[in-house]
Design an enzyme around this catalytic site. Sequence first.
Site, mmCIF file in Angstrom:
data_model
loop_
_atom_site.group_PDB
_atom_site.id
_atom_site.type_symbol
_atom_site.label_atom_id
_atom_site.label_comp_id
_atom_site.label_asym_id
_atom_site.label_seq_id
_atom_site.Cartn_x
_atom_site.Cartn_y
_atom_site.Cartn_z
ATOM 1 N N HIS A 136 -10.423 -4.431 -10.496
ATOM 2 C CA HIS A 136 -9.138 -4.986 -10.516
ATOM 3 C C HIS A 136 -8.395 -5.493 -11.720
ATOM 4 O O HIS A 136 -7.717 -6.060 -11.768
ATOM 5 C CB HIS A 136 -8.908 -6.286 -9.426
ATOM 6 N N GLU A 166 -2.306 4.319 0.307
ATOM 7 C CA GLU A 166 -1.652 4.129 -0.803
ATOM 8 C C GLU A 166 -1.004 5.698 -0.974
ATOM 9 O O GLU A 166 -0.258 6.039 -1.266
ATOM 10 C CB GLU A 166 -2.201 3.777 -2.078
#
Lengths: 319, 327
Positions: free
Chosen positions: B129, B60
């Site tokens: 998450h 990322e």
Amino acid sequence: MTLDDKKRVLREMVLHRRFEERCYQAYIERKIGGFLHLYPGQEACCNGVMEAARPGHDYVITGYRDHVHAIKCGTDPKAVMAELYGKETGCSKGRGGSMHIFDVAHRFMGGYALVGGPFPLAAGIAKGIQMKGGDEISICFLGDAANNQGVFHETLNMAKIWNLPVLFVCENNQYGIGTALHRSTAVHDQYKRACSYHIEAAQCDGQDIDIVHQHAKVAVDHVRSGKGPYFLELMTYRYRGHSMSDSRGYRTREEEDEWKLRDPINILRDRLIAAGALNAEEFTQIEHDTDIYIEQEVIKFAEESPEPEVADLEKYVLA
Amino acid sequence: MAEIMYWEAVLRAHDEEMARDPLVICMGEDIGVAGGTYKATKGLYEKYGEQRVIDTPISEGGYTGLGIGASFLGIRPIIEIMSVNFAWLAMDQMFNSAAKVRYMSGGQLTAPCVFRSAGGTAHQLGAQHSARMEKVFMGIAGLRVVTPSSPKQAYGLLKSAIRSDDPVFINEHELMYNMKGDVPDAEYFHPLEGSEIARSGTDVTLFGYNISVHWCLKAAEILDQQYNISAEVVDLYSLSPLDRAGIRKSVCKTHRAVIAEEDEAPVGVGSEVIAIINEECFFELDAAPVRVHSAFVPQPYNHTLEMAAIPDHDDVVRAVLKLLGKA
Ligand SMILES: Cc1ncc(C[n+]2csc(CCOP(=O)(O)OP(=O)(O)O)c2C)c(N)n1
Ligand SMILES: [Mg+2]
């Protein structure tokens, strides 16, 4: 491993396989929520490495595909299933879920959901061991695609310069979700990336537990004897999709069938049969007994356990 | 007007802009061959090829920075971060590079990137998450933050974001991709700044954005039918900059405010909107504004605890009744 050891491990691997398959079913029945990443196909990796290490004594950390690693470290399968059911009796008190199995008493330091996150944590645990002077080692199980995170490189570098007692196990199952390794990764042999940090490294078959065990023994001895980090790459395959909503359009059924010809449980079973230490009926009996155990003890425990109290929502946020 | 799903609206914006401008590219994990976790890039790989629809490694920080670097040369990358929880790894580049480069170069360089990411609590995805991180992004000068509440906004905001010369963070919600709504057939650009009155009312203003707009609308319906209370719903689709004038205007009309967000307090859209109300129109208030937000806990996995941790329309109704002294 003696033949007796191997027979015990075969039983464990059958438990690991059936446990995961039962999770699949429970997910379909909506008893389990969230993301669920299953381990079938890769059993020889965790078992082979941990047979060379000391489960419950050595520290283990991993990603979200973590149920089997915890059970191998000594976590009661009932506590893992209860966690998946979100129950108070779960090993993480129902707060964690499938991706966050924790059992510190058995030195299973947790499953983490961010890819690559455990790398530096494993090195930090190794630093702690080093400072306290124990004979434990830190073992980090992660996937192939995780090695493309920056922290992989940062951690390997630190592990080497500080000579940390950490074993990195790369379970190379060829895919990161739906992206094949060769599409995401310049160096296909992962152990070579560790070599570039002058870390001892090896690659071997991850389907044959004897081969895994032999290599893991070298790796574990190296780390435990104070020679610093080691990187072991195991070539393996996950049978199911990455998580539950994966139709596996990125790979062929032929490729899957080919890998299943080298099923880790079958390989060990056949070897034991050939050695006269097991017969086919006995194996069927093991599978049968395992299913009964899972149904009558593991599932029953998870089903009957209480939910956490809503009043305890803020428990565990701060000490 | 055609009724399409939120993910289809996002896809349509990608497709139109990529067809128009060869410098528009998209990148992210599993967006190409696999078509995207939420299908928002489905079919683009086949159509535009691997040079422009880029399956990235799980890096990322790396690919976000790479996209920003490409944008320095006028490439227009749409960078998808699969889940906003993973954006933490990309924030250094988003904040230290994209958001600041125009300023620190004295206007010579700019980073016309779009960052798209899904956040929010879906179904029992657990602590790592389920985060909502609007509050982090909206506190960074040099970065625009928008958060579509409907397919129309999802389409129009992405179109405008791609054309914008500023870096824009688009905050989507995991539970909204299958939501349906009308999107104009003709090309449409939604303004990146401002707010929208989603329902007009006179007694209280319910401020929401993204998913909480829908709680507010539902709450307004209940308040109207069961309590004879007329609630106005203001959709704060732009979180940075927040629409000070729009906030003032509605509060001057209703004299009461409730701010609903899925993010947890302290620190958040609610605190910021209340600060703006204080600064803009404190003496217009008939009652102290109320925040509706998540509990200050990492998201629990257990379903019951998860539901207890996040708010919904009932919490908005309760807040209004309390504010009006009816509960
Ligand atoms: C930081 C971060 N980025 C992306 C993801 C989404 N994600 C979850 S698992 C995964 C693939 C990981 O593949 P690999 O490391 O090979 O492990 P495997 O699942 O194959 O065991 C991705 C991209 C994530 N969880 N965390
Ligand atoms: Mg993998």
